[in-house]
Design an enzyme around this catalytic site. Sequence first.
Site, PDB file in Angstrom:
ATOM      1  N   GLN A 258     -23.275 -40.700  66.028  1.00  0.00           N
ATOM      2  CA  GLN A 258     -22.151 -40.963  65.127  1.00  0.00           C
ATOM      3  C   GLN A 258     -22.204 -40.173  63.809  1.00  0.00           C
ATOM      4  O   GLN A 258     -21.205 -39.607  63.388  1.00  0.00           O
ATOM      5  CB  GLN A 258     -22.053 -42.455  64.818  1.00  0.00           C
TER       6      GLN A 258
ATOM      7  N   GLU B  21     -14.996 -38.979  58.461  1.00  0.00           N
ATOM      8  CA  GLU B  21     -15.667 -39.041  57.164  1.00  0.00           C
ATOM      9  C   GLU B  21     -15.870 -37.668  56.553  1.00  0.00           C
ATOM     10  O   GLU B  21     -16.673 -37.506  55.633  1.00  0.00           O
ATOM     11  CB  GLU B  21     -17.004 -39.774  57.296  1.00  0.00           C
TER      12      GLU B  21
ATOM     13  N   ASP C 151     -27.310 -41.625  62.134  1.00  0.00           N
ATOM     14  CA  ASP C 151     -26.827 -42.956  62.520  1.00  0.00           C
ATOM     15  C   ASP C 151     -26.500 -42.873  64.009  1.00  0.00           C
ATOM     16  O   ASP C 151     -25.505 -42.265  64.402  1.00  0.00           O
ATOM     17  CB  ASP C 151     -25.589 -43.355  61.702  1.00  0.00           C
TER      18      ASP C 151
ATOM     19  N   GLU D 115     -30.576 -44.815  61.823  1.00  0.00           N
ATOM     20  CA  GLU D 115     -29.814 -46.054  61.628  1.00  0.00           C
ATOM     21  C   GLU D 115     -29.396 -46.590  62.997  1.00  0.00           C
ATOM     22  O   GLU D 115     -28.980 -45.805  63.863  1.00  0.00           O
ATOM     23  CB  GLU D 115     -28.580 -45.727  60.767  1.00  0.00           C
TER      24      GLU D 115
ATOM     25  N   ASP E 264     -27.829 -51.585  60.544  1.00  0.00           N
ATOM     26  CA  ASP E 264     -26.443 -51.653  60.045  1.00  0.00           C
ATOM     27  C   ASP E 264     -25.712 -52.723  60.864  1.00  0.00           C
ATOM     28  O   ASP E 264     -25.678 -53.894  60.472  1.00  0.00           O
ATOM     29  CB  ASP E 264     -25.786 -50.275  60.157  1.00  0.00           C
TER      30      ASP E 264
ATOM     31  N   LYS F  78     -23.123 -52.982  53.151  1.00  0.00           N
ATOM     32  CA  LYS F  78     -21.684 -52.711  53.116  1.00  0.00           C
ATOM     33  C   LYS F  78     -20.965 -53.978  52.660  1.00  0.00           C
ATOM     34  O   LYS F  78     -20.948 -54.981  53.394  1.00  0.00           O
ATOM     35  CB  LYS F  78     -21.196 -52.360  54.521  1.00  0.00           C
TER      36      LYS F  78
ATOM     37  N   ARG G  71     -17.491 -47.184  54.303  1.00  0.00           N
ATOM     38  CA  ARG G  71     -17.040 -47.337  55.684  1.00  0.00           C
ATOM     39  C   ARG G  71     -16.345 -46.047  56.110  1.00  0.00           C
ATOM     40  O   ARG G  71     -16.051 -45.187  55.296  1.00  0.00           O
ATOM     41  CB  ARG G  71     -16.053 -48.513  55.816  1.00  0.00           C
ATOM     42  N   SER G  72     -16.057 -45.974  57.402  1.00  0.00           N
ATOM     43  CA  SER G  72     -15.349 -44.774  57.869  1.00  0.00           C
ATOM     44  C   SER G  72     -13.899 -44.751  57.378  1.00  0.00           C
ATOM     45  O   SER G  72     -13.319 -43.691  57.193  1.00  0.00           O
ATOM     46  CB  SER G  72     -15.411 -44.682  59.387  1.00  0.00           C
TER      47      SER G  72
ATOM     48  N   LYS H  93     -24.837 -43.908  50.954  1.00  0.00           N
ATOM     49  CA  LYS H  93     -24.224 -43.210  52.085  1.00  0.00           C
ATOM     50  C   LYS H  93     -22.711 -43.319  51.925  1.00  0.00           C
ATOM     51  O   LYS H  93     -22.178 -44.426  51.946  1.00  0.00           O
ATOM     52  CB  LYS H  93     -24.683 -43.897  53.381  1.00  0.00           C
TER      53      LYS H  93
HETATM   54  C1  2PG Z   1     -21.530 -46.775  59.883  1.00  0.00           C
HETATM   55  C2  2PG Z   1     -20.197 -46.535  59.192  1.00  0.00           C
HETATM   56  C3  2PG Z   1     -20.218 -45.343  58.294  1.00  0.00           C
HETATM   57  P1  2PG Z   1     -18.046 -47.593  60.233  1.00  0.00           P
HETATM   58  O1  2PG Z   1     -21.609 -47.059  61.074  1.00  0.00           O
HETATM   59  O2  2PG Z   1     -22.548 -46.732  59.209  1.00  0.00           O
HETATM   60  O3  2PG Z   1     -20.630 -44.169  58.927  1.00  0.00           O
HETATM   61  O4  2PG Z   1     -19.162 -46.442  60.138  1.00  0.00           O
HETATM   62  O5  2PG Z   1     -17.508 -47.771  58.869  1.00  0.00           O
HETATM   63  O6  2PG Z   1     -17.043 -47.091  61.217  1.00  0.00           O
HETATM   64  O7  2PG Z   1     -18.767 -48.814  60.715  1.00  0.00           O
HETATM   65 MG    MG Z   2     -23.877 -47.351  60.940  1.00  0.00          MG
END
Ligand code: 2PG
Ligand code: MG
Length: 427
Positions: free
Chosen positions: A164, A206, A243, A286, A313, A338, A367-368, A389
């Site tokens: 990812q 991103e 990640d 991650e 995460d 987050k 977040r994405s 991040k």
């Molecule tokens: C993640 C985030 C950021 P998402 O997995 O860490 O890259 O992605 O916000 O889509 O969960």
């Molecule tokens: Mg992640």
Amino acid sequence: MSKTSIASVKGRQVWDSRGRPTVEAEVTLKGGALGRAIAPAGTSIGSGEAVDLRDGGTAFGGYGVALAVANVNGEIAKALTGLDGAQQETVDQTLIDLDATDDKSRLGGNACIAVSMAVAHAGAAAHKLPLWRHLLGESEPVLPLPEVQIFGGGAHAGARIDLQDIMIMPVGADSFAQAMAWSAEVYRAAGLNMAERRRLTGVADEGGYWPNFNTNEDALAETVRAIERAGFRPGEQIALSLDIAATQLQKLGRYWLTIEDRCFERGPFSELLLDWAARFPIVSFEDPFAEDDTQGMTAFTEAAGERLQIIGDDYLVTNAERVRAAAQSGACNAVLIKPNQAGTLSETKAALDAGKEAGFATIVSARSGESEDVSIVHLAVGWSAGQLKVGSFARSERMAKWNEALRIEEQCAGHSRFAGAGALAGR
Ligand code: 2PG
Ligand code: MG
């Protein structure tokens, strides 16, 4: 009523970096101080996260937030008006009690986090302080070590590769400003390399380059080539961070690298990741295993936690209880933070504190789906998280955050420290 009591709470629909509706909240205190914040949104979402309230139906693909905005302007405004806006925990507890679900699904995690962050901004404004300083008090500010995405993938790039986030960490930089300058050079070099090989096809969610590769490993090799082309020593000055977002790769208990048409049991998948760590200058993984694969996470951390940062995460979803359980089982050595996974700032801070108590490294993350909101940068400095991040080195929802951290470093005028490689777990 004191000057910091909440005079009004207002919600509105705005748009995020994917062009989807999201919630903005504005909180005004009696003395006139104003705080504003916008909820972000994920794509690779952990099942234990606070749930965004979306309207469903056909408009905006079902992503509408009219219900969530109505909750801000209705129930939430009513419950919060008159409370002391300087008492973040009381305000957040009021939101939690009012919602009365385990996952904020009634009022909406998007409604709750926008309001909670707006309250924090209003509290800081009432003291005429930037949010980071308001949160930090008199302690020495520490600018975070950044993770900067070079290639996006997985759920952020139509599964064009399986991994990812392929990111760099400028571990040898002396300051945040230098870390940004180095990241800019590597990002540019990666783009030139891709263009020269006719592989440049735009950017992912991103801002990382769209991953036009045949294998996942190609993306790792290409990132190292970019570091070298930019004139840096891979590993020593600039390291890699991945990640894996492995929840997205898991089907029927196995991990699939779909573009390579390969699948792995837990053990061989761990060996593959460790082989990558031996052959590429990777310092951080991650979610190397899925959100429900404690056995995978624990075995991997036991095998590599002494030398690698292993971040939860989706596995931890910014939840203090889960962080404590992971510390007990040894499932990781770092926690991604987050705010919208938790739904309020107080719960977010509790997860961060639980991580610090366990000796985990802490990484505040975007977040994405993002916006011009820069609250997370203030949280990273204000809570001395050590790492940040926010995505790549393109697209203004990302650059707004890097630029805010540059301003903070400058405001500190030499009275701050750059976290550098010391912030990493597993060192
Ligand atoms: C993640 C985030 C950021 P998402 O997995 O860490 O890259 O992605 O916000 O889509 O969960
Ligand atoms: Mg992640």
